[in-house]
Design an enzyme around this catalytic site. Structure first.
Site, short mmCIF file in Angstrom:
data_model
loop_
_atom_site.label_atom_id
_atom_site.label_comp_id
_atom_site.label_asym_id
_atom_site.label_seq_id
_atom_site.Cartn_x
_atom_site.Cartn_y
_atom_site.Cartn_z
N HIS A 42 0.83 -1.21 0.00
CA HIS A 42 0.00 0.00 0.00
C HIS A 42 0.87 1.26 0.00
CE1 HIS A 42 -3.47 2.51 1.45
NE2 HIS A 42 -2.48 3.20 2.00
N GLU A 43 1.90 1.27 0.83
CA GLU A 43 2.77 2.45 0.89
C GLU A 43 3.59 2.60 -0.38
OE1 GLU A 43 2.18 4.50 3.11
OE2 GLU A 43 0.94 3.18 4.33
N GLU B 57 -6.41 6.69 -1.03
CA GLU B 57 -6.30 5.50 -0.19
C GLU B 57 -6.91 4.29 -0.88
OE1 GLU B 57 -4.50 5.30 2.44
OE2 GLU B 57 -4.05 7.44 2.39
N HIS C 190 1.51 4.29 -2.91
CA HIS C 190 1.49 5.74 -2.72
C HIS C 190 2.69 6.39 -3.41
CE1 HIS C 190 -1.96 6.52 -0.29
NE2 HIS C 190 -1.59 5.78 0.73
#
Length: 466
Positions: A161-162, A260, A165
């Protein structure tokens, strides 16, 4: 709109927002000064309040421009230091937490990314965030609580997930918004602490001196003076706090909560473990509150339950909404079609024959097949297109296109793209030797959808090149 198109649109939108945020922010405070000065001038019946307001706004604009010109280059150089001081993070050495490093390195290799730095925060809170402004300076920070509570698959999805980003340039926008442009909220916090420390010190000295003087009314004078200074300080705090709040709202409105959802989808595409991400979100829910000395940095976190009015000023969607989005993604995509292929990147170079699966020795950390085979499917997976006529399934094709586009085929030569496509087909073929093996009809459907995705990619590249 396909996932790849959504990612491209998000990257472009984040770049535009970053530029607009930096360009427009110096005008926020002068605008507030203009409105307040004009209102006071009207209420006090001052002559020509408009000219006075414009003059005050121009002075405020000049001050803001000077502050921004000085702070932007400084913030660009020390932003990670500011974030580390605000969160209590420290750099993780390569000989620490080998389990975390092993997962992180495999994940970055799968994503075709240059390895960011890893940082940890010593806390039982469950959270994580990415930071950085440029290639080679990106960082992923995890809390020790997160590392201890999540299993390997769940931790992998959080780090994925990071990384998403970073790939989507979300992290750049958030850093610019909170560290570079968020100077007013930061200065408010620092100045208010310094202001009250000075005021309280002076008042304590003042009270000690006058309390010892044998003069009538000394105690009353101390109390009156203390009260007057206290409420004057309160007024200054409220005034500066109002400006800081407006500045924070500008930052919040610049950050879309959709980022997100996009990062969750990117983590699923990168790891092929949607259920692990759901499990991680459930474990993190309610345990993610992290103590920060700069409140604006909450927008960077994996999860943040900041104060909001009906969700209007929230920087993160609710956990339940994120889980529901992932579950919808699982229904829309065929089993196992989330798995990504080893891909080329500007930093690692294109795929080569030596790096193909056939040329790699078997190891305990070999890549999983394209599909999941932990348990057999009791019924045909919806949308594969093998019941009756063999027709490509649009949802499955879209997922394959999104996965292949992460390799940036538009930046590869024709031969390099063929190597990419061969690797994709090879990943599907691994299903024959899986335990239990994937049925021939399902393999045929996966191949059909992959071939259609390849055809669409090549057609779009041909149209682009004319």
């Amino acid at each position: 709109m396909t996932y790849r198109q959504q990612v491209d649109a998000a990257v472009q939108s984040n770049t535009v927002r970053s530029i607009l945020l930096v360009a427009s922010f110096p005008f926020v405070v002068p605008g507030l000064v203009f409105l307040v000065t004009f209102g006071v001038g009207i209420l006090s019946s001052r002559p020509n309040p408009l000219a006075l307001s414009i003059q005050a706004a121009l002075i405020a604009l000049a001050i803001m421009l000077v502050v921004m010109i000085i702070w932007l280059p400084i913030g660009y150089l020390i932003h990670q230091w500011v974030i580390d001081r605000a969160t209590g993070a420290r750099l993780l050495r390569r000989n620490e937490l080998p389990r975390v490093w092993a997962i992180f390195e495999r994940l970055c290799t799968s994503a075709g990314m240059r390895l960011p730095a890893l940082r940890v925060i010593e806390t039982e809170t469950l959270n994580a965030f990415a930071s950085g402004l440029r290639e080679g300076a990106y960082s992923v920070t995890l809390t020790t609580g997160l590392i201890d509570v999540l299993d390997d698959d769940e931790l992998e999805t959080v780090m994925g997930h990071e990384l998403a980003h970073i790939q989507n340039h979300d992290v750049r926008l958030v850093v610019i918004a909170t560290v570079l442009v968020g100077t007013v909220p930061m200065l408010h916090d620092l100045l208010m602490k310094a202001f009250w420390a000075v005021i309280m010190s002076v008042l304590n000295i003042y009270r000690a001196i006058f309390s010892l003087l044998p003069m009538p009314g000394a105690k009353l004078l101390v109390q009156v003076t203390y009260t007057a200074v206290f409420w004057a300080g309160k007024a200054v705090a409220y005034a500066v706090g109002f400006v800081a709040t407006v500045a924070s709202l500008v930052v919040h409105f610049a950050l879309s909560r959709e980022r997100e959802f996009m990062a969750d989808a990117g983590a699923v595409a990168l790891t092929n473990k949607p259920q692990a991400l759901i499990n991680a979100l459930r474990k993190i829910s309610g345990l993610s509150t992290l103590e920060l000395s700069i409140d604006g940095l909450r927008a960077m976190l994996f999860d943040s339950r900041g104060v909001s009015f009906a969700g209007l000023f929230a920087t993160h969607p609710p956990i339940d909404s994120r889980i529901a989005a992932i579950e919808r993604l699982m229904v829309a995509a065929p089993a196992g079609s989330f798995e990504t292929f080893t891909r080329a990147s500007p930093t690692t170079g294109p795929l080569s024959a030596e790096s193909s699966p056939a040329a790699q020795p078997t190891s305990d950390h070999r890549r999983e097949p394209l599909f999941r085979t932990e348990r057999p499917d009791p019924a045909p997976v919806h949308g594969l297109g093998f019941a009756g006529s063999m027709q490509p399934d649009p949802a499955s094709v879209a997922r394959f296109v999104a996965i292949l586009y992460t390799a940036k085929p538009g930046q590869l030569t024709w031969s390099e793209r063929q190597q990419l496509y061969r690797r994709a087909h090879s990943s599907i073929e691994q299903g024959k030797t899986a335990n239990p093996p994937v049925s021939p009809s399902k393999l045929a459907a996966l191949k059909l959808n992959l071939d259609e995705a390849i055809r669409q990619i090549e057609a779009s590249l041909h149209d682009r090149d004319g």
